[in-house]
Write an enzyme that holds these catalytic residues in place. Structure first.
Site, mmCIF file in Angstrom:
data_model
loop_
_atom_site.group_PDB
_atom_site.id
_atom_site.type_symbol
_atom_site.label_atom_id
_atom_site.label_comp_id
_atom_site.label_asym_id
_atom_site.label_seq_id
_atom_site.Cartn_x
_atom_site.Cartn_y
_atom_site.Cartn_z
ATOM 1 N N HIS A 100 1.570 -0.998 0.403
ATOM 2 C CA HIS A 100 0.108 0.020 0.464
ATOM 3 C C HIS A 100 1.041 1.038 0.058
ATOM 4 O O HIS A 100 2.174 1.161 0.111
ATOM 5 C CB HIS A 100 -1.254 -0.079 0.952
ATOM 6 C CG HIS A 100 0.040 -0.049 3.045
ATOM 7 N ND1 HIS A 100 0.230 1.263 3.311
ATOM 8 C CD2 HIS A 100 0.121 -0.606 3.920
ATOM 9 C CE1 HIS A 100 1.058 1.384 4.377
ATOM 10 N NE2 HIS A 100 1.113 0.041 4.395
ATOM 11 N N CYS A 114 3.151 -4.875 6.629
ATOM 12 C CA CYS A 114 2.800 -4.463 5.267
ATOM 13 C C CYS A 114 4.346 -4.125 4.344
ATOM 14 O O CYS A 114 5.309 -3.876 5.552
ATOM 15 C CB CYS A 114 1.691 -3.103 5.173
ATOM 16 S SG CYS A 114 0.682 -4.084 5.564
#
Length: 409
Positions: A100, A114
């Site tokens: 992301h 992440c």
């Protein structure tokens, strides 16, 4: 040396031979390096785009392994970390790992697991990807290279219909078994190369060692066939399975302990007039759903297979031949895992031809090869691993393989 966006994403895309600017959907793949804190997008072995990234910090380490994009959301917020914005989110696991965009992408691990991307790059990457696209995360930088092997599948290996083969050990995946009879038809018509390239979704193939669940499931099926009801063949030794084993032992005059020992399993196979099954299994998924499984043979089982990933693409419409691009990944097995699998010799993924040597040890029945050939499409993949998939592989995923480094970072 860290890979960066020094020459600019737009230049990389324009210079790549994959015609992305013209709207072509090349079967790309993404490779992330935790050591280099870099992300590289490949079309085969050609670099399409690169970026700096930031992976998980200590205590929130980004897992390494073979993943694929499960979900894409342009606007997303974390449901764990105070609704933190995660623009251009591309989910890799249902447990919370994703690519992301972020306004804070330092050159060191800083995320909660992440893979953070610079905002502009995240937006550009979001346009280039689609669900099912593979993402490989490794400690060291790994690069796909062209692989040629007679073991690798090709679309032109399919042939016209033939009578079904009753002795081919194909079966539905565990999640698709409903307790009824299973009909296996090996009569797939050979699709035209154009259909293979443009219409069929790519398949996912996993080659691994035959595990305890496979052994237990087949034992349950054989016990039931022999008149000892073991319940649904789910691969788990529940009360009905234990009772069936005890019933078989009583009927055969064996010591009754209800345990599925190797000796008990051999006795059941002998009673059923069956040979012991091969030591490997091949599983196939498509569009995040299981299709079928088949038995294969692994030569030199005492030698580790290692962990490898290959992707198929560039099918030639005239010849029906395509190219495979592969890479060998680091994956350290625990002593307990090696003892359970009977592995006494490790492999080194950095050795010359490590992937080729592993492919040479695999034997896939001809009928299984032909069925896969009839399903093969650009973007199809093959994962090879000593250990079967874990909890991350399930409903709505491709095969997810988690790897482990020596340091366990």
């Amino acid at each position: 040396m860290r890979i960066t966006l020094g020459i600019g994403l737009a230049v990389l895309i324009a210079s790549a031979p994959s015609a992305l600017a013209a709207g072509a959907k090349a079967p790309l793949q993404i490779v992330v390096s935790r050591q280099q804190q870099s992300l590289v997008v490949y079309d085969g072995d050609t670099v399409v785009a690169t970026s700096n990234i930031s992976t998980g910090k200590r205590g929130h380490t980004t897992p390494t392994g073979i993943f694929s994009i499960l979900e894409k959301r342009r606007h997303h917020k974390s449901n764990i970390y105070s609704n933190a914005p995660m623009p251009f989110m591309q989910r890799l696991t249902w447990s919370g790992i994703a690519l992301h965009g972020s306004n804070h992408v330092p050159d060191y691990p800083a995320s909660h697991g992440c893979v953070r991307l610079p905002g502009k790059f995240a937006a550009s990457l979001f346009k280039m990807t689609q669900r099912g696209m593979h993402v490989v995360i490794s400690d060291r930088q790994v690069t796909p290279v062209a692989i040629a092997s007679t073991m690798l599948f090709q679309p032109n290996q399919a042939h016209p219909p033939a009578p079904p083969m009753s002795d081919v050990p194909l079966r539905p995946a565990i999640s698709h078994f409903d307790g009824g009879s299973v009909e296996v038809a090996m009569t797939d018509r050979r699709p035209s190369p154009a259909l293979l390239v443009h219409e069929q979704p790519p398949i996912r193939i996993l080659v691994t060692r035959r595990g305890r669940q496979d052994t237990m499931r087949d034992l349950q099926m054989l016990l039931t066939t022999l008149g000892h009801d073991a319940g649904a063949p789910d691969g788990h030794g529940g009360p009905m399975t234990l009772a069936a084993i005890s019933s078989f032992q009583t009927a055969e005059g064996l010591p009754v302990d209800g345990k599925a020992t190797p000796e008990l399993i051999e006795a059941v196979y002998r009673k059923a007039g069956r040979d012991m099954p091969p030591n490997g299994v091949l599983r196939v998924r498509r569009a995040f759903q299981p299709l079928f499984e088949a038995e294969i043979t692994i030569d030199k089982p005492e030698l580790a297979l290692g962990t490898h990933f290959l992707q198929f693409q560039d099918t030639d419409a005239a010849t029906g031949q395509g190219k495979w691009f592969g890479m060998a990944l680091d994956n350290t097995l625990s002593k307990a895992a090696k003892d359970r699998l009977g592995i006494t010799v490790d492999t080194d993924p950095t050795e010359f031809n490590a992937l080729q040597r592993t492919l040479n040890r695999l034997t896939v029945p001809d009928d299984v090869r032909r069925r896969i050939a009839g399903l093969l499409a650009d973007g199809s993949s093959l994962s090879i691993s000593d250990t079967d998939t874990g909890l991350e592989t399930g409903e709505g995923t491709d095969f997810i393989t988690i790897t482990h480094s020596v340091s366990g970072r």
